[in-house]
Design a protein around this motif. Sequence first.
Motif, PDB file in Angstrom:
ATOM      1  N   ASP A 151     -11.873  10.504  -4.934  1.00  0.00           N
ATOM      2  CA  ASP A 151     -11.475  10.799  -4.096  1.00  0.00           C
ATOM      3  C   ASP A 151     -10.728   9.737  -3.174  1.00  0.00           C
ATOM      4  O   ASP A 151     -10.362   9.840  -1.683  1.00  0.00           O
ATOM      5  CB  ASP A 151     -11.932  12.230  -3.616  1.00  0.00           C
ATOM      6  N   GLY A 152     -10.067   8.921  -3.757  1.00  0.00           N
ATOM      7  CA  GLY A 152      -8.914   8.077  -2.812  1.00  0.00           C
ATOM      8  C   GLY A 152     -10.552   6.863  -1.984  1.00  0.00           C
ATOM      9  O   GLY A 152     -10.299   6.216  -1.087  1.00  0.00           O
ATOM     10  N   MET A 153     -11.664   6.710  -2.213  1.00  0.00           N
ATOM     11  CA  MET A 153     -12.434   6.112  -0.994  1.00  0.00           C
ATOM     12  C   MET A 153     -12.708   4.705  -1.744  1.00  0.00           C
ATOM     13  O   MET A 153     -13.708   3.781  -1.123  1.00  0.00           O
ATOM     14  CB  MET A 153     -13.753   6.375  -0.993  1.00  0.00           C
ATOM     15  N   LEU A 154     -12.209   4.725  -3.470  1.00  0.00           N
ATOM     16  CA  LEU A 154     -13.315   3.419  -3.513  1.00  0.00           C
ATOM     17  C   LEU A 154     -11.628   2.854  -4.356  1.00  0.00           C
ATOM     18  O   LEU A 154     -11.118   3.565  -5.175  1.00  0.00           O
ATOM     19  CB  LEU A 154     -13.628   3.100  -4.684  1.00  0.00           C
ATOM     20  N   LEU A 155     -10.882   0.795  -4.120  1.00  0.00           N
ATOM     21  CA  LEU A 155      -9.780   0.746  -4.897  1.00  0.00           C
ATOM     22  C   LEU A 155      -9.969   0.143  -5.639  1.00  0.00           C
ATOM     23  O   LEU A 155     -10.639  -1.543  -5.307  1.00  0.00           O
ATOM     24  CB  LEU A 155      -8.863   0.881  -4.195  1.00  0.00           C
ATOM     25  N   ILE A 156      -9.403  -0.188  -6.727  1.00  0.00           N
ATOM     26  CA  ILE A 156      -9.501  -1.101  -7.779  1.00  0.00           C
ATOM     27  C   ILE A 156      -8.390  -2.055  -7.641  1.00  0.00           C
ATOM     28  O   ILE A 156      -7.307  -1.228  -7.625  1.00  0.00           O
ATOM     29  CB  ILE A 156      -9.862  -0.619  -9.443  1.00  0.00           C
ATOM     30  N   THR A 157      -8.157  -3.446  -7.747  1.00  0.00           N
ATOM     31  CA  THR A 157      -7.109  -3.696  -7.203  1.00  0.00           C
ATOM     32  C   THR A 157      -6.145  -3.828  -8.631  1.00  0.00           C
ATOM     33  O   THR A 157      -4.481  -3.712  -8.284  1.00  0.00           O
ATOM     34  CB  THR A 157      -7.565  -5.551  -6.856  1.00  0.00           C
ATOM     35  N   GLY A 158      -6.512  -3.439  -9.791  1.00  0.00           N
ATOM     36  CA  GLY A 158      -5.975  -4.218 -11.206  1.00  0.00           C
ATOM     37  C   GLY A 158      -5.277  -5.350 -10.470  1.00  0.00           C
ATOM     38  O   GLY A 158      -6.330  -6.410  -9.905  1.00  0.00           O
ATOM     39  N   GLU A 159      -4.346  -6.512 -11.665  1.00  0.00           N
ATOM     40  CA  GLU A 159      -4.209  -7.327 -11.566  1.00  0.00           C
ATOM     41  C   GLU A 159      -3.771  -8.251 -10.276  1.00  0.00           C
ATOM     42  O   GLU A 159      -3.111  -7.189  -9.444  1.00  0.00           O
ATOM     43  CB  GLU A 159      -2.952  -7.741 -12.483  1.00  0.00           C
ATOM     44  N   VAL A 160      -4.145  -9.619  -9.933  1.00  0.00           N
ATOM     45  CA  VAL A 160      -4.561  -9.915  -8.798  1.00  0.00           C
ATOM     46  C   VAL A 160      -2.914 -10.895  -8.823  1.00  0.00           C
ATOM     47  O   VAL A 160      -3.416 -11.494  -9.500  1.00  0.00           O
ATOM     48  CB  VAL A 160      -5.369 -10.016  -8.323  1.00  0.00           C
ATOM     49  N   ASP A 161      -2.532 -10.998  -7.610  1.00  0.00           N
ATOM     50  CA  ASP A 161      -0.946 -11.387  -7.113  1.00  0.00           C
ATOM     51  C   ASP A 161      -2.152 -12.661  -7.190  1.00  0.00           C
ATOM     52  O   ASP A 161      -2.837 -12.964  -6.278  1.00  0.00           O
ATOM     53  CB  ASP A 161      -0.820 -11.699  -5.680  1.00  0.00           C
ATOM     54  N   ARG A 209      -6.832 -12.394   0.257  1.00  0.00           N
ATOM     55  CA  ARG A 209      -5.260 -11.606   1.009  1.00  0.00           C
ATOM     56  C   ARG A 209      -5.049 -10.165  -0.271  1.00  0.00           C
ATOM     57  O   ARG A 209      -4.036  -9.756   1.040  1.00  0.00           O
ATOM     58  CB  ARG A 209      -4.701 -12.531   1.011  1.00  0.00           C
ATOM     59  N   TYR A 210      -5.301 -10.095  -1.186  1.00  0.00           N
ATOM     60  CA  TYR A 210      -4.709  -9.056  -2.296  1.00  0.00           C
ATOM     61  C   TYR A 210      -4.661  -7.146  -1.026  1.00  0.00           C
ATOM     62  O   TYR A 210      -4.375  -6.644  -1.265  1.00  0.00           O
ATOM     63  CB  TYR A 210      -4.795  -9.464  -3.728  1.00  0.00           C
ATOM     64  N   ALA A 211      -6.372  -8.259  -1.059  1.00  0.00           N
ATOM     65  CA  ALA A 211      -6.948  -6.867  -0.904  1.00  0.00           C
ATOM     66  C   ALA A 211      -6.505  -6.428   0.606  1.00  0.00           C
ATOM     67  O   ALA A 211      -6.214  -4.940   1.160  1.00  0.00           O
ATOM     68  CB  ALA A 211      -8.395  -7.081  -0.585  1.00  0.00           C
ATOM     69  N   LYS A 212      -6.116  -6.738   1.662  1.00  0.00           N
ATOM     70  CA  LYS A 212      -5.929  -7.126   2.764  1.00  0.00           C
ATOM     71  C   LYS A 212      -4.261  -5.922   2.509  1.00  0.00           C
ATOM     72  O   LYS A 212      -3.653  -5.689   2.769  1.00  0.00           O
ATOM     73  CB  LYS A 212      -5.065  -8.394   3.847  1.00  0.00           C
ATOM     74  N   LYS A 213      -3.542  -6.772   2.167  1.00  0.00           N
ATOM     75  CA  LYS A 213      -2.039  -6.567   1.173  1.00  0.00           C
ATOM     76  C   LYS A 213      -2.305  -4.509   0.788  1.00  0.00           C
ATOM     77  O   LYS A 213      -0.997  -4.209   1.248  1.00  0.00           O
ATOM     78  CB  LYS A 213      -1.249  -7.048   0.408  1.00  0.00           C
ATOM     79  N   LEU A 214      -2.845  -4.666   0.333  1.00  0.00           N
ATOM     80  CA  LEU A 214      -2.990  -3.928   0.030  1.00  0.00           C
ATOM     81  C   LEU A 214      -2.676  -2.324   0.332  1.00  0.00           C
ATOM     82  O   LEU A 214      -2.664  -1.332   0.082  1.00  0.00           O
ATOM     83  CB  LEU A 214      -4.178  -3.400  -1.677  1.00  0.00           C
ATOM     84  N   ALA A 235       0.812  -1.767   0.305  1.00  0.00           N
ATOM     85  CA  ALA A 235       0.376  -0.053   0.193  1.00  0.00           C
ATOM     86  C   ALA A 235       1.049   1.303   0.047  1.00  0.00           C
ATOM     87  O   ALA A 235       1.996   1.385   0.710  1.00  0.00           O
ATOM     88  CB  ALA A 235      -1.283   0.141   0.845  1.00  0.00           C
ATOM     89  N   SER A 236       0.310   2.415  -0.576  1.00  0.00           N
ATOM     90  CA  SER A 236       0.967   3.298  -0.545  1.00  0.00           C
ATOM     91  C   SER A 236       0.066   4.233  -1.043  1.00  0.00           C
ATOM     92  O   SER A 236       1.121   5.527  -0.335  1.00  0.00           O
ATOM     93  CB  SER A 236       1.965   3.422  -2.125  1.00  0.00           C
TER      94      SER A 236
END
Length: 327
Positions: A186-196, A253-258, A3-4
Amino acid sequence: MEASVALRPIDGVHVTTLIDNYTDVLLPDEGPIRRWGAAGSGGRAAPVPDSISVTGQAVDGLRAEHGFSALVELRVDGAARRILFDAGVTPDGLIGNLDRLELRPDSFESIVFSHGHFDHVMGLDGVARRLGSTNMPVYLHPDFWRQRRLVSGPDRAFELPVPSRAAIEGVGFEIIEGRQPSYLLDGMLLITGEVDRTVPFEQGIPNHQAFVDGTWQPDPLIHDDQAMILHVAGKGLVILTGCGHAGVVNIVRYAKKLTGITQVYAVLGGFHLRAGPVVDETVAALALESPTLLVPSHCTSWQAQHALATAMPAATRPNTVGTRFEL
């Protein structure tokens, strides 16, 4: 990817199922779940004219089909901000259900596609005809446009209808492609893109192929599969999947990582969980995440839904077209 940027927490979100494989007008409300139909408070069927009843009026109903679409509605400062996630399979299915639910497609800020399979895309046709020329942004993965097929024997293959970039851009939609995670609203919704892909038992569809470099090649992992993530303050992550080809455990798991957030509030959408040992392994892994709400939907087999409900009876609830989850 770590997460950045912090995913901004929200007070709440409504997720309304616009297209799914099932409809049931007799299910009642339950907690934050508002059912559409005779027993719920999420809306009821309108009368329609017919020629064989005593009154000359029958009752209309929402359409279920083998596909998925959901309206994601964030409530921010007294206003609603709406995103369409996927569009179902038939040209008129989604727009018909939007009309029955009295939802206007011109109220959407953007559209997000989970992947390029036709049962998540082709309902855009009816929306496009209703909107006319539009510059609405459409977010998707670059592999969305791939020509694909399912092979069931040496001489048997079903070629999936392929979305046309020229046609979608031709009606004015702004295509935004990306493999990496991206933030909306405005940063309230995240699209994962390609999932690990880190879970050994989530191996995709073995008979799935893509036409690449002039030949049909194995494409079991369907790398364009992506999910949507929100963070409800004090409750945790809300994760919305389209088909879950990346594997629902991989996605969680990727959502938690991001995001760096470990608490899982709700997982909703297609899990693409059919049969075999993968079902038991997936159920066991999801149970460790302890979601408050688990809604297995499109392309999740009856056996898998039963296994999830048996393992997590307090969390697992069925999905139906028109259901609104007020989270």
